[in-house]
Design a protein around this motif. Sequence first.
Motif, PDB file in Angstrom:
ATOM      1  N   ALA B  18      -5.168   4.729   5.393  1.00 49.53           N
ATOM      2  CA  ALA B  18      -4.070   4.410   6.518  1.00 49.53           C
ATOM      3  C   ALA B  18      -2.408   3.192   5.771  1.00 49.53           C
ATOM      4  O   ALA B  18      -3.120   2.576   4.625  1.00 49.53           O
ATOM      5  CB  ALA B  18      -4.667   3.627   7.277  1.00 49.53           C
ATOM      6  N   ASP B  19      -1.399   3.019   6.144  1.00 48.72           N
ATOM      7  CA  ASP B  19      -0.113   2.804   6.100  1.00 48.72           C
ATOM      8  C   ASP B  19      -0.238   3.486   4.310  1.00 48.72           C
ATOM      9  O   ASP B  19       0.069   2.321   3.220  1.00 48.72           O
ATOM     10  CB  ASP B  19      -0.840   0.998   6.267  1.00 48.72           C
ATOM     11  N   SER B  20      -0.571   4.587   4.014  1.00 49.36           N
ATOM     12  CA  SER B  20      -0.446   4.520   2.079  1.00 49.36           C
ATOM     13  C   SER B  20       0.666   6.014   1.986  1.00 49.36           C
ATOM     14  O   SER B  20      -0.128   6.650   3.453  1.00 49.36           O
ATOM     15  CB  SER B  20      -1.191   4.291   1.196  1.00 49.36           C
ATOM     16  N   THR B  21       2.013   5.907   1.740  1.00 50.33           N
ATOM     17  CA  THR B  21       1.768   7.449   1.362  1.00 50.33           C
ATOM     18  C   THR B  21       1.147   8.962   0.766  1.00 50.33           C
ATOM     19  O   THR B  21       1.032   9.959   1.765  1.00 50.33           O
ATOM     20  CB  THR B  21       2.868   8.100   0.280  1.00 50.33           C
ATOM     21  N   ASN B  22      -0.167   8.187   0.077  1.00 46.88           N
ATOM     22  CA  ASN B  22      -1.453   9.130  -0.566  1.00 46.88           C
ATOM     23  C   ASN B  22      -0.330  10.287  -1.020  1.00 46.88           C
ATOM     24  O   ASN B  22      -1.231  11.342  -1.179  1.00 46.88           O
ATOM     25  CB  ASN B  22      -1.853  10.160   0.551  1.00 46.88           C
ATOM     26  N   TYR B  23       0.717   9.837  -1.743  1.00 45.90           N
ATOM     27  CA  TYR B  23       1.443  10.938  -2.596  1.00 45.90           C
ATOM     28  C   TYR B  23       0.004  11.576  -3.798  1.00 45.90           C
ATOM     29  O   TYR B  23      -0.951  10.071  -4.423  1.00 45.90           O
ATOM     30  CB  TYR B  23       2.449  10.823  -3.273  1.00 45.90           C
ATOM     31  N   LEU B  24       0.432  12.510  -4.438  1.00 49.92           N
ATOM     32  CA  LEU B  24      -0.724  12.631  -5.601  1.00 49.92           C
ATOM     33  C   LEU B  24      -0.629  11.682  -6.927  1.00 49.92           C
ATOM     34  O   LEU B  24      -1.021  10.698  -8.032  1.00 49.92           O
ATOM     35  CB  LEU B  24      -1.089  14.008  -5.983  1.00 49.92           C
ATOM     36  N   SER B  25       0.496  11.637  -7.129  1.00 51.46           N
ATOM     37  CA  SER B  25       1.078  10.461  -8.322  1.00 51.46           C
ATOM     38  C   SER B  25       0.585   9.534  -8.521  1.00 51.46           C
ATOM     39  O   SER B  25       0.887   8.865  -9.003  1.00 51.46           O
ATOM     40  CB  SER B  25       2.603  10.521  -7.921  1.00 51.46           C
ATOM     41  N   ALA B  26       0.358   9.199  -7.092  1.00 49.87           N
ATOM     42  CA  ALA B  26      -0.075   7.351  -6.557  1.00 49.87           C
ATOM     43  C   ALA B  26      -1.711   7.383  -7.193  1.00 49.87           C
ATOM     44  O   ALA B  26      -2.098   6.128  -7.584  1.00 49.87           O
ATOM     45  CB  ALA B  26       0.006   7.311  -5.051  1.00 49.87           C
ATOM     46  N   TYR B  27      -2.556   8.261  -7.963  1.00 45.52           N
ATOM     47  CA  TYR B  27      -3.888   8.354  -8.076  1.00 45.52           C
ATOM     48  C   TYR B  27      -3.379   8.404 -10.045  1.00 45.52           C
ATOM     49  O   TYR B  27      -3.006   9.170 -10.273  1.00 45.52           O
ATOM     50  CB  TYR B  27      -4.486   9.183  -7.564  1.00 45.52           C
ATOM     51  N   ASP B  28      -3.857   8.535 -10.234  1.00 42.45           N
ATOM     52  CA  ASP B  28      -4.658   8.345 -11.870  1.00 42.45           C
ATOM     53  C   ASP B  28      -6.000   9.834 -12.130  1.00 42.45           C
ATOM     54  O   ASP B  28      -5.800  10.424 -10.961  1.00 42.45           O
ATOM     55  CB  ASP B  28      -5.416   7.755 -12.879  1.00 42.45           C
ATOM     56  N   LYS B  29      -6.152  10.246 -12.967  1.00 39.82           N
ATOM     57  CA  LYS B  29      -6.387  11.361 -13.068  1.00 39.82           C
ATOM     58  C   LYS B  29      -8.273  11.318 -12.846  1.00 39.82           C
ATOM     59  O   LYS B  29      -8.826  12.259 -12.148  1.00 39.82           O
ATOM     60  CB  LYS B  29      -6.308  11.856 -14.400  1.00 39.82           C
ATOM     61  N   GLY B  31      -9.058  10.124 -10.170  1.00 43.62           N
ATOM     62  CA  GLY B  31      -8.916   9.716  -8.249  1.00 43.62           C
ATOM     63  C   GLY B  31      -8.813   8.582  -7.947  1.00 43.62           C
ATOM     64  O   GLY B  31      -8.852   7.762  -6.854  1.00 43.62           O
ATOM     65  N   ARG B  32      -8.471   7.393  -8.621  1.00 41.13           N
ATOM     66  CA  ARG B  32      -8.474   5.552  -8.780  1.00 41.13           C
ATOM     67  C   ARG B  32      -6.506   4.991  -7.881  1.00 41.13           C
ATOM     68  O   ARG B  32      -5.613   5.857  -8.855  1.00 41.13           O
ATOM     69  CB  ARG B  32      -8.687   4.890  -9.535  1.00 41.13           C
ATOM     70  N   LEU B  33      -6.151   4.535  -7.525  1.00 41.56           N
ATOM     71  CA  LEU B  33      -5.401   4.380  -6.599  1.00 41.56           C
ATOM     72  C   LEU B  33      -4.712   3.258  -8.243  1.00 41.56           C
ATOM     73  O   LEU B  33      -5.687   2.468  -8.079  1.00 41.56           O
ATOM     74  CB  LEU B  33      -5.171   4.033  -5.537  1.00 41.56           C
ATOM     75  N   ARG B  34      -3.649   3.893  -8.569  1.00 41.42           N
ATOM     76  CA  ARG B  34      -2.881   2.965  -9.443  1.00 41.42           C
ATOM     77  C   ARG B  34      -2.439   1.848  -9.718  1.00 41.42           C
ATOM     78  O   ARG B  34      -2.573   0.686  -9.712  1.00 41.42           O
ATOM     79  CB  ARG B  34      -1.826   3.985  -9.811  1.00 41.42           C
ATOM     80  N   ARG B  35      -2.237   1.351  -8.441  1.00 45.78           N
ATOM     81  CA  ARG B  35      -1.113   0.251  -7.829  1.00 45.78           C
ATOM     82  C   ARG B  35      -2.874  -1.085  -7.573  1.00 45.78           C
ATOM     83  O   ARG B  35      -2.482  -2.183  -6.370  1.00 45.78           O
ATOM     84  CB  ARG B  35      -0.471   0.399  -6.668  1.00 45.78           C
ATOM     85  N   ALA B  36      -3.514  -0.372  -7.296  1.00 47.93           N
ATOM     86  CA  ALA B  36      -4.975  -0.725  -6.514  1.00 47.93           C
ATOM     87  C   ALA B  36      -6.244  -0.947  -7.455  1.00 47.93           C
ATOM     88  O   ALA B  36      -7.414  -0.982  -6.814  1.00 47.93           O
ATOM     89  CB  ALA B  36      -4.961  -0.284  -5.274  1.00 47.93           C
ATOM     90  N   GLN B  37      -6.025  -1.013  -8.453  1.00 47.07           N
ATOM     91  CA  GLN B  37      -7.260  -1.238  -9.379  1.00 47.07           C
ATOM     92  C   GLN B  37      -8.169  -2.412  -9.360  1.00 47.07           C
ATOM     93  O   GLN B  37      -9.288  -2.675  -9.363  1.00 47.07           O
ATOM     94  CB  GLN B  37      -6.572  -1.543 -10.930  1.00 47.07           C
TER      95      GLN B  37
END
Lengths: 146, 355
Positions: B18-29, B31-37
């Motif tokens: 929720a509250d996220s665009t969920n674009y594929l570019s936001a995840y790394d290979k 499948g981890r959310l890049r900005r929320a490591q």
Amino acid sequence: MVLKLRLSRVSTPGGARRHHPCYNVVLAHARTARDSKPLEVLGTYNPIPELPVGAEPGARKQKEIKIDVSRARYWLGVGAQPSDTVWRLLSMIGLLEPRYLPTGPQTEKALKAVRFPTHKTAESSQNNGSVTKAIRAKQAKSQNVA
Amino acid sequence: MFDWLKRGPGRNLRDPLADSTNYLSAYDKEGRLRRAQNVDLKKYRESAAAATNGPRPLSTAEKKAEDAMIAQENADGITDDEKAANALQRAQLRARGSAEEISLPRERSGDLRPYPMNEHFRSQSVLSEELREQIYQQVAVVGLGVDTVASSFGVDMRRVAAVVRLKTIEKQWVGQGKSLAKPYNDAVLAMLPKTEYSPTRVTPHESINDLPVHPRTRNQLFYPTSESRHFTREDAAKAFDPKLLPADKRIPLPVLVKLEKWNLENLPREERQRRLREDDLAERTAQLAKEEKKAAWEARTQRVVPGRRWDFKFQDISAEKVGKDGRGRDAVGYRYGMPHEDRKRGLIKIPTSVE
């Protein structure tokens, strides 16, 4: 020679055109041609009613007159004769008694019956320049001496 | 493909955040959310679900505090409306407090690429529902000018006007009992980055760089000018069109430039706000003074005499502007015997001033 306040037809800014009259209000000698070079240009008169710039759709059209009121009053004061049209225009701002009223020619009785709201001299069109003030002061002084 | 769906980035899209665009570019290979490591996504999902399911039950400490507040309010003898408003405010504060425990960082510009193959397409923010409502309220209910609202919210004037028009239609439809495509609206808004409304701080919606392209500047222009001449943006604008304003005066939101300058000067927030208020006030008083001056001038020199079919407008002018030679440029009246003398021998045409 008689000096006249009258209209002089001039070409429109984009060149002379039929059915698009444009006038200068001028002071000229009575016997010179209408469109010849006048002694003085006092203003302009656009006889075609036009909607003002930025007017609402239902607004009334206006005929635009630009005139140097104090100059016109001066020339009337020294005896310049206005033409009928100029008389009509100048009477609207209270420089003259109206010559023709809606009821007919001007008489004492007719003038009393009709009171134009604009017939009173507007405060703004009174001449309050430095020269006028000086003349008034001088008159007041001479009266005091007498 | 099944591998991608089960273990790769695809597994995130089965249960979107929720509250996220969920674009594929936001995840790394992997499948981890890049900005929320550093954020535990599982916990975040739980807290978000709790927030959407409504207020969580109060803990004992909170319950005590709430009861004390209500007792206090009863003692003060305030109206029921105020009580309800206060209760709502407290609930919101509590909800915000719990959400702040686990929150995702803001999306970076790299996360806003909906098309992974297209490096240069970045999703632009849209106005949030709350912000649009606020803009409508300020313009239509409070009655502020569109330009004032535009600069105070950091939103383009045309966008403000569009928001007001659309909101008006929306309210009209609600009044008529027409159904709105609300689910569609909500679904699209949930997928896009948004500019949120905050009563305390302004988040500019527009980019500081955007300058609308004027049609007059679209054609290619070769403008020969002297090498020694200082050719500025004002001159460039004039070269395109005599009436075109220079680029510096066509900036849609000059306030953004001002804010950025103060930011670079490292001014504290209070100082920036104070200056902004002062500038606003100065601008408004200057505008008022200008209008008053114009009204006074009209009252002094203009008379409109009503006629039967049209009005006569008298404008008092000065006939002496013609000057000594009778050739004054700004004199009223059409002139006589005035040829242009610019081709005459001995008349110098070199400009005497350069702007």
